[in-house]
Write a protein that holds these residues in place. Sequence first.
Motif, PDB file in Angstrom:
ATOM      1  N   ALA A  12       0.843  -1.201   0.000  1.00 29.38           N
ATOM      2  CA  ALA A  12       0.000   0.000   0.000  1.00 29.38           C
ATOM      3  C   ALA A  12       0.879   1.252   0.000  1.00 29.38           C
ATOM      4  CB  ALA A  12      -0.933  -0.015   1.209  1.00 29.38           C
ATOM      5  N   GLU A  13       1.949   1.201   0.791  1.00 30.12           N
ATOM      6  CA  GLU A  13       2.888   2.345   0.840  1.00 30.12           C
ATOM      7  C   GLU A  13       3.480   2.606  -0.558  1.00 30.12           C
ATOM      8  OE1 GLU A  13       5.844   1.792   3.932  1.00 30.12           O
ATOM      9  OE2 GLU A  13       7.379   2.702   2.659  1.00 30.12           O
ATOM     10  N   ASN A  14       3.916   1.539  -1.209  1.00 33.52           N
ATOM     11  CA  ASN A  14       4.562   1.695  -2.512  1.00 33.52           C
ATOM     12  C   ASN A  14       3.592   2.150  -3.597  1.00 33.52           C
ATOM     13  OD1 ASN A  14       6.781   0.718  -1.176  1.00 33.52           O
ATOM     14  ND2 ASN A  14       6.748  -1.324  -2.088  1.00 33.52           N
ATOM     15  N   PHE A  15       2.291   1.935  -3.346  1.00 35.79           N
ATOM     16  CA  PHE A  15       1.261   2.323  -4.311  1.00 35.79           C
ATOM     17  C   PHE A  15       0.813   3.770  -4.087  1.00 35.79           C
ATOM     18  CE2 PHE A  15      -3.047   1.861  -6.251  1.00 35.79           C
ATOM     19  CZ  PHE A  15      -2.652   1.325  -7.465  1.00 35.79           C
ATOM     20  N   ASP A  16       1.091   4.268  -2.882  1.00 36.28           N
ATOM     21  CA  ASP A  16       0.597   5.591  -2.479  1.00 36.28           C
ATOM     22  C   ASP A  16       1.664   6.656  -2.793  1.00 36.28           C
ATOM     23  OD1 ASP A  16      -0.722   7.708  -1.301  1.00 36.28           O
ATOM     24  OD2 ASP A  16      -0.278   7.070   0.758  1.00 36.28           O
ATOM     25  N   VAL A  17       1.906   6.865  -4.073  1.00 38.57           N
ATOM     26  CA  VAL A  17       3.027   7.729  -4.478  1.00 38.57           C
ATOM     27  C   VAL A  17       2.579   8.815  -5.462  1.00 38.57           C
ATOM     28  CG1 VAL A  17       4.896   6.074  -4.057  1.00 38.57           C
ATOM     29  CG2 VAL A  17       3.627   5.968  -6.204  1.00 38.57           C
ATOM     30  N   PHE A  18       1.281   9.098  -5.456  1.00 36.77           N
ATOM     31  CA  PHE A  18       0.795  10.080  -6.428  1.00 36.77           C
ATOM     32  C   PHE A  18       0.306  11.373  -5.761  1.00 36.77           C
ATOM     33  CE2 PHE A  18       0.525   5.888  -8.340  1.00 36.77           C
ATOM     34  CZ  PHE A  18       1.345   6.097  -9.441  1.00 36.77           C
ATOM     35  N   GLY A  19       0.592  11.495  -4.448  1.00 35.53           N
ATOM     36  CA  GLY A  19       0.138  12.687  -3.734  1.00 35.53           C
ATOM     37  C   GLY A  19       1.248  13.693  -3.466  1.00 35.53           C
ATOM     38  N   PHE A  20       2.421  13.493  -4.036  1.00 37.09           N
ATOM     39  CA  PHE A  20       3.527  14.452  -3.850  1.00 37.09           C
ATOM     40  C   PHE A  20       4.424  14.396  -5.072  1.00 37.09           C
ATOM     41  CE2 PHE A  20       7.320  11.794  -2.971  1.00 37.09           C
ATOM     42  CZ  PHE A  20       6.722  10.552  -2.872  1.00 37.09           C
ATOM     43  N   GLU A  21       5.258  15.423  -5.211  1.00 33.72           N
ATOM     44  CA  GLU A  21       6.154  15.480  -6.363  1.00 33.72           C
ATOM     45  C   GLU A  21       7.528  15.934  -5.902  1.00 33.72           C
ATOM     46  OE1 GLU A  21       6.186  17.249 -10.920  1.00 33.72           O
ATOM     47  OE2 GLU A  21       4.494  17.672  -9.588  1.00 33.72           O
ATOM     48  N   LEU A  22       8.563  15.248  -6.357  1.00 34.84           N
ATOM     49  CA  LEU A  22       9.926  15.660  -6.023  1.00 34.84           C
ATOM     50  C   LEU A  22      10.294  16.883  -6.860  1.00 34.84           C
ATOM     51  CD1 LEU A  22      11.628  12.122  -6.031  1.00 34.84           C
ATOM     52  CD2 LEU A  22      10.875  13.447  -4.033  1.00 34.84           C
ATOM     53  N   SER A  23      10.995  17.816  -6.244  1.00 33.06           N
ATOM     54  CA  SER A  23      11.432  19.005  -6.984  1.00 33.06           C
ATOM     55  C   SER A  23      12.611  18.649  -7.881  1.00 33.06           C
ATOM     56  CB  SER A  23      11.864  20.090  -5.989  1.00 33.06           C
ATOM     57  OG  SER A  23      13.054  19.663  -5.335  1.00 33.06           O
ATOM     58  N   ASP A  24      12.940  19.568  -8.786  1.00 30.12           N
ATOM     59  CA  ASP A  24      14.103  19.330  -9.660  1.00 30.12           C
ATOM     60  C   ASP A  24      15.363  19.144  -8.820  1.00 30.12           C
ATOM     61  OD1 ASP A  24      12.424  19.603 -11.778  1.00 30.12           O
ATOM     62  OD2 ASP A  24      13.084  21.629 -12.331  1.00 30.12           O
ATOM     63  N   ASP A  25      15.495  19.930  -7.752  1.00 31.67           N
ATOM     64  CA  ASP A  25      16.687  19.804  -6.902  1.00 31.67           C
ATOM     65  C   ASP A  25      16.729  18.445  -6.203  1.00 31.67           C
ATOM     66  OD1 ASP A  25      17.489  22.304  -7.621  1.00 31.67           O
ATOM     67  OD2 ASP A  25      16.932  23.288  -5.724  1.00 31.67           O
ATOM     68  N   GLU A  26      15.575  17.994  -5.742  1.00 28.39           N
ATOM     69  CA  GLU A  26      15.535  16.672  -5.089  1.00 28.39           C
ATOM     70  C   GLU A  26      15.864  15.559  -6.087  1.00 28.39           C
ATOM     71  OE1 GLU A  26      12.265  17.634  -1.572  1.00 28.39           O
ATOM     72  OE2 GLU A  26      11.557  17.157  -3.592  1.00 28.39           O
ATOM     73  N   MET A  27      15.323  15.679  -7.295  1.00 24.67           N
ATOM     74  CA  MET A  27      15.637  14.685  -8.339  1.00 24.67           C
ATOM     75  C   MET A  27      17.141  14.695  -8.613  1.00 24.67           C
ATOM     76  SD  MET A  27      12.908  13.010  -9.393  1.00 24.67           S
ATOM     77  CE  MET A  27      13.315  12.364 -11.022  1.00 24.67           C
ATOM     78  N   ALA A  28      17.718  15.887  -8.740  1.00 21.80           N
ATOM     79  CA  ALA A  28      19.157  15.987  -9.052  1.00 21.80           C
ATOM     80  C   ALA A  28      20.006  15.403  -7.930  1.00 21.80           C
ATOM     81  CB  ALA A  28      19.528  17.452  -9.309  1.00 21.80           C
ATOM     82  N   ALA A  29      19.584  15.629  -6.688  1.00 25.27           N
ATOM     83  CA  ALA A  29      20.360  15.099  -5.558  1.00 25.27           C
ATOM     84  C   ALA A  29      20.341  13.566  -5.588  1.00 25.27           C
ATOM     85  CB  ALA A  29      19.787  15.624  -4.245  1.00 25.27           C
TER      86      ALA A  29
END
Length: 276
Positions: A240-257
């Motif tokens: 359920a945790e792994n499926f619950d991933v559509f309520g937030f978005e990583l920022s460009d900086d977080e993606m880059a890190a």
Amino acid sequence: MTVPTLTLNDGHTIPQLGFGVFKVDPTETERIVSDALEVGYRHIDTAAVYGNEEGVGRAIAASGIPREELFVTTKLWNSDQGTQSVFDAMDSSLEKLGLNHVDLYLIHWPRPDLDRYVESWRALEQLRDRGLTRSIGVSNFHRSHIERILAESDTVPAVDQIELHPAFAQRELRAFIEPLGIRTEAWGPLGQGKYDLFGEQAIVDAAAAHGVTPAQVVIRWHLQQGIIVFPKSNSRQRMAENFDVFGFELSDDEMAAIDSLDRGQRVGADPDQATF
Ligand code: NAD
């Protein structure tokens, strides 16, 4: 919760987030896949060699979910590469799954030492033409293996399913396959728990910032790059945790890190060396 779908190069669609069943014990598979379907997963990734296609099939049958709402992938094992052996392997998989077609059939490993993957690919083309699988693709194929498929057949694979996680981000291979219209599927998306991915500062920080878990951050990192991903867990709570991933978005900086964690570190075999 609606999982986004991606369109493959043959026009079929695939749910971007699914559930993988590598190392799921055959005696527990029906229960575990039933849990996954109840949680909401509609894309299941199995393989003949996992030995659990029957359990997947029983869970699907018991679910009552219409077949067209499900996306089922299975894979041709290495010892079945060839032509007639491929047809027989597909028949066996379909019988175990209790299905008359799968959605995606993959050559599991290239095994270049056998030199039968091009022949096998042509057999997969025939299976697709006979309606036994909607789409066909490859797994663990390097650029050189894909180049041979492109040169010696009429079909561009729909996907290449490859080891991919933050410490092994596969940028070079992705830069080759994706412009050809081949979708990237990540196996071992959480590093198979084989290194301390969830202790990496970039991931801990992003998890804290969004009030989510490190696993959810890593799954988002895959999804935001357009990668198809199917983490595995036996625990319903983690499913359920792994499926619950559509309520937030990583920022460009977080993606880059997180991108900066790439160090070319495999947790599995190099396909050019694999002899299993
Ligand atoms: P994975 O990266 O999904 O890791 C699974 C491990 O992570 C499990 O041990 C689980 O306990 C742990 N985990 C899962 N969710 C968690 C969470 N929320 N928090 C903490 N830990 C968590 O590894 P995988 O299962 O190898 O890969 C996913 C799928 O990819 C497989 O199930 C299979 O379908 C496919 N696969 C394909 C190949 C191939 O050669 N094509 C190889 C391996 C796996």
